[in-house]
Design a protein around this motif. Structure first.
Motif, mmCIF file in Angstrom:
data_model
loop_
_atom_site.group_PDB
_atom_site.id
_atom_site.type_symbol
_atom_site.label_atom_id
_atom_site.label_comp_id
_atom_site.label_asym_id
_atom_site.label_seq_id
_atom_site.Cartn_x
_atom_site.Cartn_y
_atom_site.Cartn_z
ATOM 1 N N VAL A 1 133.384 -17.479 33.175
ATOM 2 C CA VAL A 1 131.942 -17.254 33.161
ATOM 3 C C VAL A 1 131.300 -17.794 34.436
ATOM 4 N N LYS A 2 130.022 -17.517 34.587
ATOM 5 C CA LYS A 2 129.243 -18.075 35.679
ATOM 6 C C LYS A 2 129.262 -19.601 35.612
ATOM 7 N N LYS A 3 129.154 -20.230 36.771
ATOM 8 C CA LYS A 3 129.238 -21.696 36.812
ATOM 9 C C LYS A 3 128.252 -22.368 35.865
ATOM 10 N N LYS A 4 127.063 -21.823 35.756
ATOM 11 C CA LYS A 4 126.043 -22.497 34.951
ATOM 12 C C LYS A 4 126.338 -22.440 33.455
ATOM 13 N N TRP A 5 127.355 -21.638 33.047
ATOM 14 C CA TRP A 5 127.701 -21.543 31.626
ATOM 15 C C TRP A 5 129.077 -22.123 31.313
ATOM 16 N N ALA A 6 129.715 -22.791 32.267
ATOM 17 C CA ALA A 6 131.076 -23.280 32.062
ATOM 18 C C ALA A 6 131.172 -24.294 30.921
ATOM 19 N N VAL A 7 130.283 -25.260 30.902
ATOM 20 C CA VAL A 7 130.333 -26.309 29.876
ATOM 21 C C VAL A 7 130.022 -25.721 28.499
#
Length: 489
Positions: free
Chosen positions: A52-58
């Motif tokens: 996924v996009k970096k901002k949704w990794a966690v």
């Protein structure tokens, strides 16, 4: 020598080694359970975090992590016996805890699997290991199903809604499919084939995922248009764990370390490899270059397709299934998806409908065509074959179609009702202002301290504006340390 023999005999017949226990079967089944568990934790946790996009990794990783833990507690408290216990309805078992010492240490048995076997002899599924082994093995399948479903709603589902959804979906959706096809329900006794979860797991997760994506709503427009993986190499690590774990997924289905488990493992890997190569070839032909993400999708469709017939088809048929699983889901994702208004409207983030529902359905139907009679006798409780081999094979193919329609219908209805119920109390989708932020808004945490959402460093966008040929020192957090230098060429 006599003393050694006495000690050996005492150990063999100690209370921990009852006469019905087959140590080889028990060891393999626990190994297979661990392999399937690793597919989810950390396999899909890593895969989701990186694709996924970096901002949704966690957020994506946490959805998988939470589902794994919540599924286990739900499973032992209620769901195992709803799926593999005594019958409540023709498609549902009686829920009860699977925690008692006497229950877990006794010999494993699926009570509603009693049937008239070969030579008109009553038979029942009763593996040669304790119930605790079977409970945990089947838990890993339940967990991965709901985690696969999560792939459809990544990047926007309210985490609190997801936390409520997981136990409700396991109780009211997954257990129905599992009991009907595996636990002695009406489809099991009717003779439907689902060797290791093409319908119970992949068709269910793909259809439920698409349904959930419809009710939750889409991602932000900018995320739908541009959703690059934040770490392709880490994505490959997660995909590798998924592929290697599939040997336990399909190899554990016979409930024994027997010859059918061996052919299932070989067929699983043959089909996955073929599917990956076909998908990659299509990418090269139509897009000019191979895609790593596409290769992972081809691997997934091959694994999902072989699952309902892994131990029932010949290995040449596994290659045929791999060719079809690498091409038909590719067409559904790359061509049909763009022409279908419903699929365009519903934001299935990772394309779970194509990689699991289409591939799982394809595998179930191909099993109805290619199931080899002698291999069916190795594992199935009834005499059957695929339509390719004549006899009653045509009827078997029709049964596969009817079972698929039941699984599809139940998942659409149950998933919709569950989400509409949750929506009364918790918003299903995060608000737009939080969607713009991502992980920091949902969890107060971020995965990486890197630039943007996967784009390459650009000094005109990320600070330190300079002339075309100047050089600039990047600010360093280290007072006396080395300083990074960016040179514009």
């Amino acid at each position: 020598m006599a003393a050694e023999q006495i000690a050996y005999t005492a150990q063999e017949f100690a209370p921990a080694v009852p006469g019905w226990l087959n140590k080889g079967d028990n060891a393999w089944q626990m190994t297979a359970s661990t392999l399937v568990g690793i597919q989810s934790m950390p396999g899909l946790v890593i895969l989701y975090a990186s694709i996924v996009k970096k901002k949704w990794a966690v957020n994506s990783a946490f959805m998988a992590l939470y589902a794994f833990a919540a599924a286990l507690i739900c499973w032992v408290l209620l769901c195992y016996r709803m799926a593999f216990g005594d019958e409540l309805l023709p498609f549902w078992g009686k829920g009860a805890p699977a925690l008692g010492q006497k229950y877990l240490l006794g010999r494993a048995k699926v009570p509603e699997s009693k049937h008239r076997g070969y030579n008109d002899v009553d038979d029942i599924t009763e593996p040669l290991y304790p119930m605790a082994t079977l409970v945990y093995f089947q838990f890993t399948f339940a967990a991965i199903t709901v985690i696969l479903l999560a792939g459809s709603v990544l990047g926007r589902m309210n985490i609190r809604a997801w936390m409520a959804f997981v136990p409700l979906w396991l109780i009211f959706s997954y257990t129905v499919g599992a009991f009907s096809l595996w636990g002695g329900g009406f489809l099991y006794h009717w003779g439907v084939i689902d060797y290791s979860g093409g319908y119970v797991i992949h068709l269910s997760s793909g259809i439920a995922g698409l349904t959930a994506a419809y009710w939750v709503g889409p991602r932000l427009k900018c995320d739908r248009e541009r959703f690059p993986p934040n770490n392709v190499l880490l994505m490959l690590a997660g995909a590798g764990l998924l592929w290697m774990g599939w040997s336990g997924f399909n190899g554990g289905a016979p409930y024994a370390a027997n010859i059918d488990a061996s052919i299932a493992v070989l067929n699983t890997n043959v089909c996955a490899a073929t599917s990956l190569l076909v998908w990659t070839s299509l990418d090269v032909v139509f897009f000019g270059k191979p895609s790593v993400v596409g290769a992972v999708q081809g691997m997934m469709t091959g694994l999902a397709c072989i699952t309902p017939g892994a131990g029932l088809v010949q290995s040449w048929a596994a290659i045929v299934m791999g060719m079809l699983s690498g091409s038909i889901p590719w067409v559904s994702m790359m061509v049909l998806h763009k022409k279908c208004s419903l699929l365009q409207k519903v934001d299935d983030a990772l394309g779970v409908f194509h990689t699991h529902a289409v591939a799982g359905l394809l595998g179930g139907l191909l099993t109805g065509l290619l199931a080899e009679p002698d291999q069916c006798k190795l594992i199935l409780p009834f005499d059957t074959r695929g339509a390719f081999y004549g006899g009653n094979g045509g009827v078997q193919f029709l049964k596969q179609i009817v079972a698929a329609l039941f699984v599809i219908t139940w998942n659409v209805v149950s998933t919709s009702i569950i989400l509409l119920f949750i929506r009364l109390f918790i918003p299903l989708r995060m608000p737009d202002n939080q969607l713009e932020i991502g992980d920091d808004a949902a969890h107060g945490e971020e995965a990486y301290a890197l630039w943007g959402d996967g784009e390459k460093y650009d000094p005109t966008e990320h600070g330190w504006h300079t002339s075309q040929f100047s050089e600039v020192a990047a600010p360093s957090p280290y007072v006396n340390g080395a300083r990074g230098v960016t040179i514009n060429l």
